[in-house]
Design a protein around this motif. Structure first.
Motif, mmCIF file in Angstrom:
data_model
loop_
_atom_site.group_PDB
_atom_site.id
_atom_site.type_symbol
_atom_site.label_atom_id
_atom_site.label_comp_id
_atom_site.label_asym_id
_atom_site.label_seq_id
_atom_site.Cartn_x
_atom_site.Cartn_y
_atom_site.Cartn_z
ATOM 1 N N MET A 507 0.847 -1.178 0.000
ATOM 2 C CA MET A 507 0.000 0.000 0.000
ATOM 3 C C MET A 507 0.890 1.238 0.000
ATOM 4 O O MET A 507 1.785 1.364 0.829
ATOM 5 N N PHE A 508 0.649 2.118 -0.945
ATOM 6 C CA PHE A 508 1.464 3.310 -1.077
ATOM 7 C C PHE A 508 0.592 4.544 -0.889
ATOM 8 O O PHE A 508 -0.458 4.688 -1.509
ATOM 9 N N TYR A 509 1.036 5.419 0.011
ATOM 10 C CA TYR A 509 0.400 6.717 0.201
ATOM 11 C C TYR A 509 1.497 7.769 0.051
ATOM 12 O O TYR A 509 2.550 7.667 0.678
ATOM 13 N N GLY A 510 1.248 8.767 -0.747
ATOM 14 C CA GLY A 510 2.227 9.831 -0.900
ATOM 15 C C GLY A 510 1.610 11.033 -1.580
ATOM 16 O O GLY A 510 0.578 10.930 -2.257
ATOM 17 N N ASN A 511 2.230 12.181 -1.407
ATOM 18 C CA ASN A 511 1.741 13.388 -2.059
ATOM 19 C C ASN A 511 2.243 13.442 -3.491
ATOM 20 O O ASN A 511 3.412 13.180 -3.769
ATOM 21 N N SER A 512 1.359 13.780 -4.406
ATOM 22 C CA SER A 512 1.769 13.913 -5.801
ATOM 23 C C SER A 512 2.501 15.236 -5.992
ATOM 24 O O SER A 512 2.421 16.144 -5.163
ATOM 25 N N THR A 513 3.214 15.327 -7.087
ATOM 26 C CA THR A 513 3.723 16.631 -7.486
ATOM 27 C C THR A 513 2.525 17.456 -7.954
ATOM 28 O O THR A 513 1.408 16.963 -8.038
ATOM 29 N N ALA A 514 2.770 18.712 -8.249
ATOM 30 C CA ALA A 514 1.677 19.569 -8.700
ATOM 31 C C ALA A 514 1.017 18.960 -9.936
ATOM 32 O O ALA A 514 1.692 18.501 -10.864
ATOM 33 N N ILE A 515 -0.293 18.933 -9.945
ATOM 34 C CA ILE A 515 -1.028 18.342 -11.054
ATOM 35 C C ILE A 515 -0.746 19.133 -12.325
ATOM 36 O O ILE A 515 -0.953 20.348 -12.370
ATOM 37 N N PRO A 516 -0.250 18.465 -13.374
ATOM 38 C CA PRO A 516 0.055 19.190 -14.611
ATOM 39 C C PRO A 516 -1.212 19.526 -15.392
ATOM 40 O O PRO A 516 -2.266 18.919 -15.178
ATOM 41 N N GLU A 517 -1.086 20.465 -16.279
ATOM 42 C CA GLU A 517 -2.227 20.825 -17.118
ATOM 43 C C GLU A 517 -2.311 19.869 -18.300
ATOM 44 O O GLU A 517 -1.295 19.494 -18.890
ATOM 45 N N GLY A 518 -3.517 19.461 -18.629
ATOM 46 C CA GLY A 518 -3.707 18.554 -19.759
ATOM 47 C C GLY A 518 -3.948 17.125 -19.313
ATOM 48 O O GLY A 518 -4.382 16.862 -18.189
ATOM 49 N N GLU A 519 -3.638 16.185 -20.196
ATOM 50 C CA GLU A 519 -3.871 14.771 -19.942
ATOM 51 C C GLU A 519 -2.548 14.064 -19.646
ATOM 52 O O GLU A 519 -1.526 14.361 -20.269
ATOM 53 N N PHE A 520 -2.573 13.122 -18.704
ATOM 54 C CA PHE A 520 -1.345 12.432 -18.331
ATOM 55 C C PHE A 520 -1.690 11.068 -17.773
ATOM 56 O O PHE A 520 -2.853 10.766 -17.464
ATOM 57 N N MET A 521 -0.664 10.229 -17.610
ATOM 58 C CA MET A 521 -0.833 8.877 -17.104
ATOM 59 C C MET A 521 0.186 8.617 -16.004
ATOM 60 O O MET A 521 1.204 9.308 -15.909
ATOM 61 N N ALA A 522 -0.095 7.612 -15.182
ATOM 62 C CA ALA A 522 0.796 7.237 -14.086
ATOM 63 C C ALA A 522 1.518 5.939 -14.432
ATOM 64 O O ALA A 522 0.876 4.930 -14.748
ATOM 65 N N TYR A 523 2.841 5.964 -14.377
ATOM 66 C CA TYR A 523 3.683 4.789 -14.610
ATOM 67 C C TYR A 523 4.380 4.414 -13.307
ATOM 68 O O TYR A 523 4.660 5.268 -12.459
ATOM 69 N N LEU A 524 4.676 3.133 -13.149
ATOM 70 C CA LEU A 524 5.486 2.640 -12.044
ATOM 71 C C LEU A 524 6.697 1.942 -12.645
ATOM 72 O O LEU A 524 6.553 1.009 -13.441
ATOM 73 N N THR A 525 7.890 2.392 -12.289
ATOM 74 C CA THR A 525 9.121 1.788 -12.786
ATOM 75 C C THR A 525 10.006 1.398 -11.614
ATOM 76 O O THR A 525 9.974 2.040 -10.556
ATOM 77 N N GLY A 526 10.783 0.334 -11.773
ATOM 78 C CA GLY A 526 11.645 -0.103 -10.691
ATOM 79 C C GLY A 526 12.375 -1.378 -11.030
ATOM 80 O O GLY A 526 12.524 -1.746 -12.198
ATOM 81 N N ILE A 527 12.845 -2.079 -9.992
ATOM 82 C CA ILE A 527 13.607 -3.320 -10.122
ATOM 83 C C ILE A 527 12.840 -4.425 -9.395
ATOM 84 O O ILE A 527 12.445 -4.259 -8.248
#
Length: 679
Positions: A507-527
């Motif tokens: 379970m991950f809880y965290g503050n996002s960066t400032a919401i950008p203008e327009g359309e965007f998607m969330a990616y998760l990258t790691g090892i």
């Protein structure tokens, strides 16, 4: 919420053990979260004491539990499992509040009776009656400081069953200073006597696993019943049906007005089902796209899916393609939508394949060709092409790699050629996936706060809470915001895997960066744990706005009873605008929208009212209303509010009541329990 999760995990183990498919998987976790969120949302209602067993509301609280229990059965029988889970969550909140807000635990302690449930609580054959209004139950606490609790030990003066009164609940106002208060710094029922303080299968997600088309008799999102995926065998009507097919949502699309499309888009996005929406549409215009296609294409793109147009003579092939695209337990790796031109028809993307992937599907629409390359630039070739299924239907191409043909871990490049709009999706069956992801805001009353999905588009520049569940093993990872074309916008907080054998997901809880203008998607990258770089994407596209739209949380609605909902608007644009407002629902409950439009200067706020009257013959269950505002010169916003439509109000049939529990007989009841007698 955590109590609810713990209870459901225990039920999984008790009911299903290690049966394949019923170890806690990501779809089971999604079902669990639906129940837990419905539980927490009950705290948004602090006017009706029976929801919390406040104010000695034992009789109406018991009636509520009985009705919710009946509702779970009826909703499940009707195939509306999401609504049934919501009813379970609401019932669990009331059930848990009985033990938190009443004196039952204290009464057990006085009798040295150990831990025992209250017999008959929530059962249809038992009614619980409270004490009289003049019966004294509490004395004042000592050493009171301001509104904080002081020394309240021993201030309960009765062995009889009672519960604390809480300010703001008009039907259960405190009738005597000798009654107990709920307690806590926000309870103003009294400043001095703060007495009591807070001391099956399909319901739990199995329908997400089955991989079958939904029951054709079940209500669809836009008032349409469909019997087959073959469009040439059904009447042509201006409606749309949404079906769940092997975890993917399939929309059979004909010409639908804009409000109907808004309802479909909000429904699939509001349910936060993290798999693409594949839209099947017969191609009646040859190679030229129909003007009607673009609205459906936007919905498909918003969820990482495709608009699949095909001629009538390729219906069978379209169904076979759908089987490839709709594989269960697939995790999205890459999701792209962009536009090419004749001057620049080529486009390339790099993506990783990691060891947790057991299969791979590469699908694309609107392209003339696609090629796959190894990281060293050489064309990829499979050693066993017989197991690689390549299928092309209309404007869509799909490559299906099985466990025998999937490329080894590493980075790969895909090259596409297109002269128009195109979409690309890469996914695979994997034990490492994003179970849920959403931008959240605080909900519930103070001291009982939780984070719930934002029901509308997030506001540009704000910093929302990110709430996510990640299933599977990995080391460090991070979330990123990217455009739909794949360009990086911002990175989020680092995610570290929780090492808890009883937990079903990180379970991950965290503050996002400032919401950008327009359309965007969330990616998760790691090892991952094997040292491979991995990438996952939330297929639901996020869209921001500078128009803030607020609507109250609607939890319950009764057929035949009118209700008014006030929708607030605030213009954060630097220019004034006129916003055309609308409301649309799937049960035809809307009677009137009071304004056709709302004019707002920069920074100004306004509102409009929506009057509802659900029909008495409406199908009960979960429904939703989309409240929307479309700017004439700036972007608008829309919000999906979900609620359970309950049947026409009828008094509880007391012919079902066999046992009568009285609060003033609590001591005798405990003694009988200690002796092993039921009643």
């Amino acid at each position: 919420m955590e109590q609810t999760r713990m209870a459901i995990r225990q039920l999984w183990e008790t009911w299903y053990g290690d049966i394949p498919g019923w170890v806690p998987t990501n779809k089971n976790v999604l079902a669990m979260e639906e129940i837990a969120e419905a539980n927490a949302l009950v705290d948004d209602d602090q006017e009706n004491g029976e929801l919390h067993f406040d104010g000695e509301s034992f009789q109406p609280g018991q009636e509520r539990l009985i009705k919710l229990s009946d509702q779970v059965v009826s909703l499940s029988s009707a195939g509306d499992y999401v609504a049934a889970r919501k009813s379970i969550g609401m019932a669990l909140h009331t059930l848990q509040d009985f033990y938190a807000h009443s004196s039952w635990v204290e009464a057990l302690n006085q009798k040295n009776a150990g831990d025992r449930i209250y017999p008959g609580l929530g059962y249809p054959n038992t009614m619980i009656y409270p004490l009289g209004p003049k019966v004294k139950t509490c004395s004042n606490c000592r050493a009171q400081v301001a509104v904080f609790c002081g020394d309240c030990d021993g201030n309960i003066k009765s062995i009889d069953l009672t519960s604390g009164y809480y300010s703001g609940e008009p039907a259960f106002k405190k009738k005597s200073s000798a009654k107990c208060s709920h307690g806590g710094p926000l309870d103003f029922s009294t400043m001095y006597d703060l007495g009591i303080i807070d001391s099956a299968d399909l319901l739990f997600g199995k329908e997400y696993e089955n991989g079958s088309i939904s029951d054709p008799s079940a209500p669809t999102v836009y008032d349409f019943r469909i019997s087959t995926l073959q469009p040439h065998k059904r009447d042509l009507v201006a409606r749309a049906a949404v079906l769940d097919h092997k975890m993917h949502t399939v929309v059979m699309a004909d010409n639908v007005h804009e409000h109907g499309k808004a309802l479909v888009q909000a429904r699939v996005g509001g349910n936060r089902k993290l798999y693409p929406i594949q839209i099947l549409k017969r191609d009646s215009h040859g190679d030229e796209p129909s003007p009607d296609d673009y609205g459906w294409r936007e919905i498909a793109i918003a969820t990482g899916g495709h608009l699949i147009t095909f001629p009538e003579n390729e219906t069978a092939e379209a169904n076979a393609l759908l089987d490839i695209l709709s594989r269960p337990n697939h995790a999205e790796i890459l999701s792209v939508a962009a536009t090419s031109s004749e001057e620049n028809p080529g486009c390339e993307f790099i993506f990783p394949i990691d060891s947790s992937l057991k299969s791979l599907v590469i699908s694309t629409s609107g392209v003339s060709s696609l090629k796959l390359f190894n990281s060293n630039g050489s064309p990829y070739s499979s050693s066993s092409t017989t197991d690689t299924n390549i299928r092309r239907v209309g404007n869509t191409i799909a490559l299906n790699f099985t466990s025998m043909t999937i490329p080894p871990p590493g980075f790969y490049r895909i090259s596409l050629k297109s002269t128009t709009h195109y979409t690309l999706s890469i996914s695979g069956e994997s034990s490492l996936s994003i179970v849920s992801f959403y931008l959240a805001e605080a909900g519930g009353r103070p001291q009982h706060r939780a984070y719930f999905p934002i029901p509308s588009y997030p506001i540009v520049g704000e910093k929302s809470m990110v709430k996510a569940h990640i299933h599977g093993n990995f080391t460090d990872a991070k979330f990123e915001f990217r455009t739909k074309g794949g360009a990086l916008i911002a990175s989020q907080d680092t995610v570290r895997r929780e090492v808890d054998p009883e937990d079903t997901a990180t379970m991950f809880y965290g503050n996002s960066t400032a919401i950008p203008e327009g359309e965007f998607m969330a990616y998760l990258t790691g090892i991952n744990d094997d040292g491979d770089e991995f990438q996952r994407v939330v297929p639901l596209m996020l869209s921001s706005s500078k128009l803030k739209l607020t609507a109250p949380t609607i939890q319950r609605m009764t057929a035949g009873e009118p209700q008014k909902v006030t929708i607030g608007l605030t213009n954060f644009n630097s220019v004034p605008d006129t916003y055309d407002v609308f409301a649309v629902d799937s049960k035809d409950s809307i009677v009137e929208v009071t304004h056709a439009s709302v004019y707002l200067e920069p920074g100004a706020s306004g509102s409009f009212d929506v009057h509802l009257l659900p029909k008495t013959n409406s199908t009960i269950g979960m429904t939703g209303i989309v409240f929307g505002a479309k700017g004439r010169t700036t972007q608008g916003n829309m919000s999906l509010q979900r609620f359970v439509l309950e049947p026409e109000a009828k008094p509880l049939s007391y012919s079902r009541i066999k046992y009568h529990q009285y609060a003033n007989e609590t001591g005798q009841l405990i003694e009988r329990l200690k002796m092993g007698k039921k009643r």
